[in-house]
Write a protein that holds these residues in place. Structure first.
Motif, PDB file in Angstrom:
ATOM      1  N   GLN A   1       0.839  -1.204   0.000  1.00 39.65           N
ATOM      2  CA  GLN A   1       0.000   0.000   0.000  1.00 39.65           C
ATOM      3  C   GLN A   1       0.872   1.251   0.000  1.00 39.65           C
ATOM      4  O   GLN A   1       0.610   2.203  -0.737  1.00 39.65           O
ATOM      5  CB  GLN A   1      -0.916  -0.008   1.226  1.00 39.65           C
ATOM      6  N   SER A   2       1.929   1.188   0.789  1.00 41.98           N
ATOM      7  CA  SER A   2       2.846   2.325   0.862  1.00 41.98           C
ATOM      8  C   SER A   2       3.526   2.558  -0.489  1.00 41.98           C
ATOM      9  O   SER A   2       3.619   3.692  -0.970  1.00 41.98           O
ATOM     10  CB  SER A   2       3.883   2.049   1.955  1.00 41.98           C
TER      11      SER A   2
ATOM     12  N   TYR B   1       1.102   3.935  -3.009  1.00 37.59           N
ATOM     13  CA  TYR B   1       0.842   5.347  -2.711  1.00 37.59           C
ATOM     14  C   TYR B   1       1.994   6.216  -3.217  1.00 37.59           C
ATOM     15  O   TYR B   1       1.785   7.242  -3.863  1.00 37.59           O
ATOM     16  CB  TYR B   1       0.652   5.523  -1.207  1.00 37.59           C
TER      17      TYR B   1
ATOM     18  N   SER C   1       0.809   8.826  -5.893  1.00 39.67           N
ATOM     19  CA  SER C   1       0.350  10.054  -5.227  1.00 39.67           C
ATOM     20  C   SER C   1       0.792  11.348  -5.927  1.00 39.67           C
ATOM     21  O   SER C   1      -0.008  12.301  -5.969  1.00 39.67           O
ATOM     22  CB  SER C   1       0.774  10.048  -3.756  1.00 39.67           C
ATOM     23  N   PRO C   2       2.005  11.459  -6.483  1.00 36.11           N
ATOM     24  CA  PRO C   2       2.367  12.742  -7.126  1.00 36.11           C
ATOM     25  C   PRO C   2       1.423  13.124  -8.261  1.00 36.11           C
ATOM     26  O   PRO C   2       0.998  14.281  -8.363  1.00 36.11           O
ATOM     27  CB  PRO C   2       3.786  12.485  -7.640  1.00 36.11           C
ATOM     28  N   ALA C   3       1.069  12.149  -9.084  1.00 33.42           N
ATOM     29  CA  ALA C   3       0.162  12.448 -10.200  1.00 33.42           C
ATOM     30  C   ALA C   3      -1.255  12.700  -9.697  1.00 33.42           C
ATOM     31  O   ALA C   3      -1.958  13.601 -10.186  1.00 33.42           O
ATOM     32  CB  ALA C   3       0.167  11.285 -11.188  1.00 33.42           C
TER      33      ALA C   3
ATOM     34  N   MET D   1      -2.096  13.810  -6.849  1.00 36.93           N
ATOM     35  CA  MET D   1      -2.135  15.079  -6.114  1.00 36.93           C
ATOM     36  C   MET D   1      -2.515  16.220  -7.059  1.00 36.93           C
ATOM     37  O   MET D   1      -3.297  17.117  -6.690  1.00 36.93           O
ATOM     38  CB  MET D   1      -0.750  15.338  -5.494  1.00 36.93           C
ATOM     39  N   VAL D   2      -2.000  16.164  -8.282  1.00 36.35           N
ATOM     40  CA  VAL D   2      -2.317  17.206  -9.258  1.00 36.35           C
ATOM     41  C   VAL D   2      -3.804  17.158  -9.611  1.00 36.35           C
ATOM     42  O   VAL D   2      -4.461  18.202  -9.732  1.00 36.35           O
ATOM     43  CB  VAL D   2      -1.435  17.034 -10.523  1.00 36.35           C
TER      44      VAL D   2
ATOM     45  N   GLU E   1      -4.950  17.774  -0.360  1.00 34.84           N
ATOM     46  CA  GLU E   1      -4.335  16.679   0.394  1.00 34.84           C
ATOM     47  C   GLU E   1      -5.385  15.876   1.165  1.00 34.84           C
ATOM     48  O   GLU E   1      -5.267  14.651   1.294  1.00 34.84           O
ATOM     49  CB  GLU E   1      -3.279  17.246   1.348  1.00 34.84           C
TER      50      GLU E   1
ATOM     51  N   LEU F   1      -6.971  13.752  -1.410  1.00 30.79           N
ATOM     52  CA  LEU F   1      -6.023  12.683  -1.774  1.00 30.79           C
ATOM     53  C   LEU F   1      -6.046  11.563  -0.727  1.00 30.79           C
ATOM     54  O   LEU F   1      -6.071  10.369  -1.064  1.00 30.79           O
ATOM     55  CB  LEU F   1      -4.609  13.267  -1.892  1.00 30.79           C
ATOM     56  N   GLN F   2      -6.073  11.977   0.511  1.00 32.77           N
ATOM     57  CA  GLN F   2      -6.112  10.996   1.609  1.00 32.77           C
ATOM     58  C   GLN F   2      -7.395  10.150   1.533  1.00 32.77           C
ATOM     59  O   GLN F   2      -7.339   8.913   1.589  1.00 32.77           O
ATOM     60  CB  GLN F   2      -6.056  11.753   2.926  1.00 32.77           C
TER      61      GLN F   2
ATOM     62  N   PHE G   1      -7.208   7.771  -1.527  1.00 37.70           N
ATOM     63  CA  PHE G   1      -6.371   6.574  -1.383  1.00 37.70           C
ATOM     64  C   PHE G   1      -6.984   5.572  -0.413  1.00 37.70           C
ATOM     65  O   PHE G   1      -6.875   4.368  -0.611  1.00 37.70           O
ATOM     66  CB  PHE G   1      -4.950   6.958  -0.967  1.00 37.70           C
TER      67      PHE G   1
ATOM     68  N   THR H   1       3.623  16.611 -11.990  1.00 38.31           N
ATOM     69  CA  THR H   1       3.418  15.875 -10.729  1.00 38.31           C
ATOM     70  C   THR H   1       3.813  16.760  -9.556  1.00 38.31           C
ATOM     71  O   THR H   1       4.725  17.585  -9.681  1.00 38.31           O
ATOM     72  CB  THR H   1       4.241  14.569 -10.680  1.00 38.31           C
ATOM     73  N   ASP H   2       3.151  16.530  -8.463  1.00 32.90           N
ATOM     74  CA  ASP H   2       3.419  17.331  -7.271  1.00 32.90           C
ATOM     75  C   ASP H   2       3.279  16.427  -6.046  1.00 32.90           C
ATOM     76  O   ASP H   2       2.163  16.099  -5.641  1.00 32.90           O
ATOM     77  CB  ASP H   2       2.388  18.482  -7.209  1.00 32.90           C
ATOM     78  N   PRO H   3       4.400  16.002  -5.504  1.00 31.99           N
ATOM     79  CA  PRO H   3       4.299  15.076  -4.361  1.00 31.99           C
ATOM     80  C   PRO H   3       3.588  15.722  -3.177  1.00 31.99           C
ATOM     81  O   PRO H   3       3.876  16.878  -2.849  1.00 31.99           O
ATOM     82  CB  PRO H   3       5.757  14.768  -4.009  1.00 31.99           C
TER      83      PRO H   3
ATOM     84  N   TRP I   1       0.518  10.474   3.983  1.00 32.85           N
ATOM     85  CA  TRP I   1       0.660   9.022   4.155  1.00 32.85           C
ATOM     86  C   TRP I   1       0.522   8.622   5.623  1.00 32.85           C
ATOM     87  O   TRP I   1      -0.087   7.596   5.940  1.00 32.85           O
ATOM     88  CB  TRP I   1       1.988   8.511   3.585  1.00 32.85           C
TER      89      TRP I   1
ATOM     90  N   ILE J   1      -3.041   8.404   6.259  1.00 34.70           N
ATOM     91  CA  ILE J   1      -3.618   7.212   5.610  1.00 34.70           C
ATOM     92  C   ILE J   1      -3.252   5.964   6.416  1.00 34.70           C
ATOM     93  O   ILE J   1      -4.089   5.092   6.663  1.00 34.70           O
ATOM     94  CB  ILE J   1      -3.122   7.094   4.153  1.00 34.70           C
TER      95      ILE J   1
END
Lengths: 187, 511
Positions: free
Chosen positions: A22-23, A26, A30-32, A34-35, A48, A51-52, A55, B20-22, B28, B31
């Motif tokens: 899972q980690s 993620y 997650s970077p893509a 997030m956009v 964010e 996003l949370q 996921f 992309t933007d981490p 995490w 999560i």
């Protein structure tokens, strides 16, 4: 782009609720994603949070992914749904049209766009009223037709078209205001 | 205009797509925490389901047992007369059979009428059966009389020979006569046999139950026979003696009505129980980042867990047995690759730490922790890290259960329910770790896991079914759950309570 084999392994691991998988998943997506969330949200904090939620939904429903189509696309749809769900739950999906916005003149013809910073563009999208933002994103980035958008958002097709038009005008104005346009008549 | 709008679309699409933007690190973390909570809630949900499943299973088992019990009683019904006959306690009784005239369906006669018919019956059958006078004769003679008891009609009177004067015939189906058995019992005293029902139907034996013996009267279409059997094992010797002289003794085919004394049964079973481990891990003694519960739990999986052994059972009553035995329980867990950090080794109790401290790479697991031995001359400094490849943690316990078992036997099957407390004695707790040195060389080390309790206690409950292939050999299958009453470790980064679900399968030998 994710490698198919490793992605399959990660999906299988996530189905078994393997935290390591899972980690890893993620960290890869997650970077893509997030956009995507940034485009639908007002600011980074809200993105964010979405996003949370997205996921968590992915990990909860990952066993439902049948392997048809792109996994990234599947995750993306979940993110979009979560974003819109959040907008709906907070009653943001009501068109907000100000007189200044509607009276804004469209940009000149033959404009040439200079190199634009993605962050700036995202910020511009974030300034749109929620309904415009939703329609613009669905139309431009998700490639949906007005009929689909109308069904998806529970509005009429005409409203969808109107909102898209207004969103474009607002964005054009924003682009003009930010002085990131190159000289006109240069192609 | 359209072109401009299109350009706007394209501008944003080209500018944002592929970008992309981490997100920040705490996304995490959130999560991760949410997933932990979900796991806990899922576990609770599973336990809830299991609880309902066990309750439903218990209900079904009880219902099934009730149905079988009712059926069993119905099956026994033909052999047991509805109206019982009692032999009062006393000296060894000898019996005679006296025939009577048939009882007419419409003949609701009074006692007087019955007595009259009785007299007639005696008179009519004087040649064939013993009379009242015959009843007073000696035992060998009575046996001779019983040799061919010809019953022409339906009524039979049974009585002891020791009190022939009080011998009385009971009118069959005489419903007007209230409690004739009691009356006769009082009149006849100690050695009387009381018969409530004297109508002997064909192929439906009547059992006369006494404290010492059972007497069975069987009528076929040709003859009536009397057999005698012991009902108590204490009288076997006498009965055997009787059998030598009495050709009719011990021939009963009718089951004993009641008063069976339980004989204790000792049994030994060999079993194997594959388990699904559900550990409950909570935060323990956290000093460093790597000691956090999430860090330890993440990436650790139980690969294999089972136990096997011998179960001893002593059944001391019809339904209850004491259970004990000895078993071996083995659990193997794998730990995914992770960074290990060099940490000071706590000095043994009563010892002072060496100058500068003893620093070794520490590996954590839910069972405890271990320090990897460092090569001479290359002792790490506190905080140094090293990459550990997949490690394996093995725990072995000797388990001694002590509990009770409830047994409900139905023909060849038995339903069992067991509750026991297990004493788990640690025999082996080690960690096999493979680390990669800075030079790239992989080194495998086998170290002892520290922090494990030498003894911990757990409880076991289970319910299952057993099939008796023969009187001595049986096989059983029992779903069971086991949960720790105490943690398996102490003073460790995590506090672990072991839990498991399993399916115990075994073969039992009954002595």
């Amino acid at each position: 782009m994710l490698q198919v084999e490793s992605l399959q392994q990660l999906i299988q691991g996530c189905i078994k609720a393997d935290r390591n998988c899972q980690s890893l998943l993620y960290r890869r997506l997650s970077p893509a994603m997030m956009v995507v969330c940034l485009r639908y949200s007002r600011n980074r904090e809200e993105a964010e949070e979405v996003l949370q939620e997205g996921f968590l939904q992915v990990f909860k429903s990952i066993h439902q992914f049948r392997g048809e189509g792109s996994f990234e696309g599947w995750v993306r749809r979940i993110m979009v749904n979560c974003s819109l769900q959040r907008l709906r739950s907070r009653s943001h999906l009501t068109p907000v049209i100000t007189l200044e916005q509607t009276k804004e003149e469209p940009a000149e013809a033959n404009i040439v766009y200079a190199d634009l910073d993605a962050k700036e563009l995202i910020k511009m999208v974030q300034t749109l009223p929620p309904m415009y933002r939703a329609v613009f994103n669905l139309y431009v980035f998700e490639g949906m037709k007005h009929r689909e958008i109308a069904e998806f958002l529970g509005i009429s097709e005409g409203t969808s078209k109107s909102n898209l038009s207004d969103a474009r005008k607002i964005l054009q104005s924003a682009v003009l205001r930010s002085n990131i346009i190159a000289k006109p008549n240069q192609i | 205009m359209d072109k401009h709008l299109h350009n706007i679309d394209q501008l944003f699409k080209d500018g944002i797509e592929g970008y992309t933007d981490p997100p920040s690190d705490n996304v995490w973390s959130n999560i991760d925490q949410q997933l932990d909570k979900r796991e806990v809630s899922l576990t609770r949900y599973k336990y809830k389901i299991a609880k309902y499943a066990v309750a439903a299973m218990a209900l079904l088992t009880v219902s099934f047992a009730m149905v079988l019990l009712v059926k069993s009683k119905k099956a026994q019904a033909p052999a047991v007369p509805t109206d019982s006959a009692v032999v009062s306690p006393g000296s060894k009784p000898s019996l005679i059979i006296k025939e009577n005239q048939p009882q007419q369906a419409d003949n609701k006669n009074s006692n007087a009428g019955t007595a009259q018919k009785e007299e007639n019956a005696v008179e009519q059958n004087t040649a064939a059966v013993p009379s009242k006078t015959d009843a007073a004769t000696s035992l060998p003679e009575q046996k001779q009389e019983l040799k061919k008891p010809v019953l022409k009609e339906n009524n039979v009177t049974v009585s002891t020979t020791t009190n022939p004067v009080k011998q009385k015939t009971i009118a069959a189906a005489d419903k007007k006569e209230k409690k004739p058995a009691d009356k006769i019992n009082k009149e006849n005293g100690q050695n009387s046999i009381v018969v409530k029902q004297t109508v002997i139907k064909e192929n439906k034996p009547v059992v006369l139950q006494g404290p010492d013996y059972n007497y069975t009267i069987t009528k076929t279409n040709t003859e009536t026979s009397l057999t005698q059997s012991n009902s108590f094992t204490s009288q076997i010797a006498w009965l055997n003696e009787e059998r030598m002289s009495n050709p009719y003794a011990g021939k009963t085919a009718v089951p004993v009505i009641k008063a069976k004394r339980f004989k204790p049964v000792f049994s030994v079973a060999a079993y194997y129980n594959p388990e699904h481990v559900t550990n409950e891990v909570s935060e323990g003694k956290v000093v460093h980042r790597e000691d956090r519960r999430e860090e330890i739990v993440e990436g650790e999986k139980v690969k294999q867990s089972f136990n096997y052994g011998v179960q001893l059972s002593y059944q001391f009553s019809n339904h209850w047995a004491a259970v004990t035995g000895v078993g071996i329980s083995k659990t193997k867990s794998t730990i995914l690759p992770r960074n290990l950090y060099a940490r000071p080794v706590p000095p043994a109790p009563g010892q002072n730490p060496p100058p500068g401290g003893d620093v070794k790479y520490k590996i954590n697991c839910t069972a405890g922790y271990a320090f990897l031995p460092s090569k001479s001359g290359s002792a790490p400094a506190s905080g140094d890290s090293i990459k550990a490849l997949q490690s394996v943690n093995t725990l072995t316990y000797v388990t001694v259960p002590l509990g009770m078992k409830y047994i409900y036997k139905i023909n060849r099957f038995a339903l069992n329910a067991v509750a026991a407390v297990d004493m788990n004695i640690l025999t082996n707790g080690n960690m096999q770790a493979t680390v990669t040195e800075t030079s790239g060389i992989k080194t495998q080390t086998n170290v002892t896991v520290q922090g494990l309790r030498p003894v911990n206690f757990s409880a076991m409950i289970g319910a299952g079914a057993e099939y008796f292939a023969s009187t001595r050999l049986s096989v059983y299958l029992m779903p069971e759950t086991n949960f720790s009453l105490t943690t398996i470790n102490k003073n460790t980064p995590t506090q672990t309570k072991r839990g498991s679900w399993g399916m115990q399968a075994g073969v039992r030998f009954n002595f």
